[in-house]
Design a protein around this motif. Sequence first.
Motif, short mmCIF file in Angstrom:
data_model
loop_
_atom_site.label_atom_id
_atom_site.label_comp_id
_atom_site.label_asym_id
_atom_site.label_seq_id
_atom_site.Cartn_x
_atom_site.Cartn_y
_atom_site.Cartn_z
N HIS A 72 0.85 -1.20 0.00
CA HIS A 72 0.00 0.00 0.00
C HIS A 72 0.89 1.24 0.00
CE1 HIS A 72 1.27 -0.27 4.16
NE2 HIS A 72 0.97 1.03 4.28
N ASP B 145 0.74 5.30 1.85
CA ASP B 145 0.01 6.01 2.89
C ASP B 145 -0.72 7.20 2.25
OD1 ASP B 145 1.18 4.16 4.56
OD2 ASP B 145 2.82 5.49 5.18
N HIS C 213 4.78 0.31 -0.16
CA HIS C 213 5.57 -0.48 0.78
C HIS C 213 4.73 -1.61 1.38
CE1 HIS C 213 3.76 2.96 2.87
NE2 HIS C 213 3.74 2.23 3.98
N PHE D 16 1.69 9.38 10.99
CA PHE D 16 1.12 9.71 9.68
C PHE D 16 0.76 11.19 9.66
CE2 PHE D 16 0.00 5.27 10.49
CZ PHE D 16 0.39 4.65 9.31
FE FE2 Z 1 2.20 2.37 5.42
#
Ligand code: FE2
Length: 236
Positions: free
Chosen positions: A118, A120, A175, A194
Motif C-alpha cells: 500500500h 500512505d 511499501h 502519519f
Molecule cells: Fe504504510
Amino acid sequence: MSIPVVDFSVYQLGKENVSEADLKMLSEELRKAFTENWPSEEVDDFRDTKVSFFHRCKELALKVLRLMAIGLGLDSEVFVNEHKRIGSFENGTTLRSLYYPPVDSTRVKENQVRCGEHSDYGSITLLFQSTEDGLQVQNRAREFVSAPCIPGTVLVNIADLMQRWTSDVYVSVVHRVLLPPAGVSKTRQSLVFFAQPEDESIIKCCDGSNKYPSIKTVDYFTSRFNDTYGKKTNLV
Ligand SMILES: [Fe+2]
Ligand SMILES: O=C(O)CCC(=O)C(=O)O
C-alpha cells in the motif's frame, strides 16, 4: 487496568455494506480505547511518554516538510503552513503503534504478509521500526527492496497527498511488511506517525500546474477511505 484490545474481526470491515450500527459501535469502542483507557497503572508514564513523543514527531515532520519545500525551490513554509494544527481536532495526523505478534510458520497461508502492499494517504510518514526485518519499499523499477532498521535513523515515506500536491515530483512510496522467514517466530514493533495537512486545507499543485484539481484534505481522505471500504467515489 489492562491494555485495551479492539477486536476488529467481529466487524467485517473491508466488505461493502458495513452496517451503520457496526460502524457506530466500532467508533465508540475505538474512542474509548484511545481516550479513556490509557494503561497508566501497568506502564509508568505511558500517556505522558506517548504524548511527548507525538509532539517530537510533529517537530521533526515540520522540519522535514520545510526541507522538502526548499528542495523544490519553494517558499520554505509552504507545506509547514498547512500542518501547524497537528495535535488538534482540526488536523487528523495520527501516531499508530503496531505490534506484529510472533508467527507460527506451520499455520502461515500462501502469500501471507504482515502488512499488505500500500501507500500512505497523507503528506509524509515517519516510521520508527524495531530491528526485525520485514519492511520493503518499491523502487522506480517497481521492485521491492528491503528497508531495514538503521539504528539512530527515522525512515520517512512520502505519501499520496504529497505526490498530488507536488504534481508527481515527490512520488508516494508503495511499501509492505513481510513475515519473518519460515521457522523464525519473531515479533515486530513499529511506531508510525502519519502526518497530514489540516482538515480544511485546500491542496493545490504547488507548481501552479493544475495537474490535479484542488481538493480539501478532509474530502481527499473521505474519498480514499470510501474506496478502501467499498464505497466508490470519484476523485480526479
Ligand atoms: Fe504504510
Ligand atoms: O509496520 C511497519 O513498519 C509499516 C506499517 C505501515 O506501513 C502502515 O501502517 O501504514
